[in-house]
Design an enzyme around this catalytic site. Structure first.
Site, PDB file in Angstrom:
ATOM      1  N   ALA A  77       0.858  -1.240  -0.253  1.00 10.41           N
ATOM      2  CA  ALA A  77      -0.103   0.012  -0.092  1.00 10.41           C
ATOM      3  C   ALA A  77       0.725   1.244   0.075  1.00 10.41           C
ATOM      4  CB  ALA A  77      -0.953   0.108   1.215  1.00 10.41           C
ATOM      5  N   GLU A  78       1.718   1.299   0.761  1.00 11.56           N
ATOM      6  CA  GLU A  78       2.734   2.583   0.943  1.00 11.56           C
ATOM      7  C   GLU A  78       3.775   2.636  -0.330  1.00 11.56           C
ATOM      8  OE1 GLU A  78       5.702   5.013   3.771  1.00 11.56           O
ATOM      9  OE2 GLU A  78       4.787   3.301   4.654  1.00 11.56           O
ATOM     10  N   SER A  79       3.975   1.617  -1.030  1.00 12.63           N
ATOM     11  CA  SER A  79       4.585   1.622  -2.031  1.00 12.63           C
ATOM     12  C   SER A  79       4.061   2.240  -3.290  1.00 12.63           C
ATOM     13  CB  SER A  79       5.092   0.199  -2.486  1.00 12.63           C
ATOM     14  OG  SER A  79       6.194  -0.213  -1.464  1.00 12.63           O
TER      15      SER A  79
END
Length: 144
Positions: free
Chosen positions: A62-64
């Site tokens: 998700a953060e990527s």
């Protein structure tokens, strides 16, 4: 600026070389003017001890994708992106197959971007939902 999906996907995938994204086999597969989508295989590399998708791997996905999506909105010559907060709710477990993360912009300000990232499986079942806040900063020199 003309939206060039193929160029964006190529750039995002090249940025993944020699990073956590490469280790997790994250691949950017679709892009639009307000979203970015990536996929990640679910296998032993991303399992927790009980053989399920590790929540940390889902959050890394998700953060990527959310951070890469913010990068598409900035002036890369004089700005950079920093994730400052992420929240995740894991709703369904997954043992194998593929998960897909789609980051959709909620707020695009000059200094803050807010993203909703939905992680789904091959059957479009919601696995996790995340909210990511990115700060947009002036680019620093490598000496700082």
């Amino acid at each position: 600026m003309i939206f060039d999906k193929e160029k964006i996907l190529k750039m995002c995938n090249e940025f993944s070389n020699n990073t956590l994204m490469e280790t997790l086999e994250i691949e950017y597969i679709d892009a639009g003017e307000k979203f970015l989508k990536a996929k990640m295989p679910v296998n032993s590399r991303v399992h927790q001890p009980m053989g399920l998708l590790h929540g940390g791997a889902a959050v890394a996905l998700a953060e990527s994708v959310g951070s890469a999506a913010s990068f598409l909105f900035i002036n890369e010559k004089n700005q950079e992106v920093r994730g400052i907060e992420i929240a995740a709710n894991h709703l369904k477990s997954k043992r194998s197959g593929t998960v897909f993360a789609t980051a959709t912009i909620i707020h695009k300000g000059r200094s803050i971007h807010l993203w909703e990232i939905k992680i789904t499986d091959e059957n479009n079942q919601l696995i996790s939902i995340c909210k990511l806040t990115n700060m947009i900063l002036p680019k620093r020199t490598t000496a700082e």
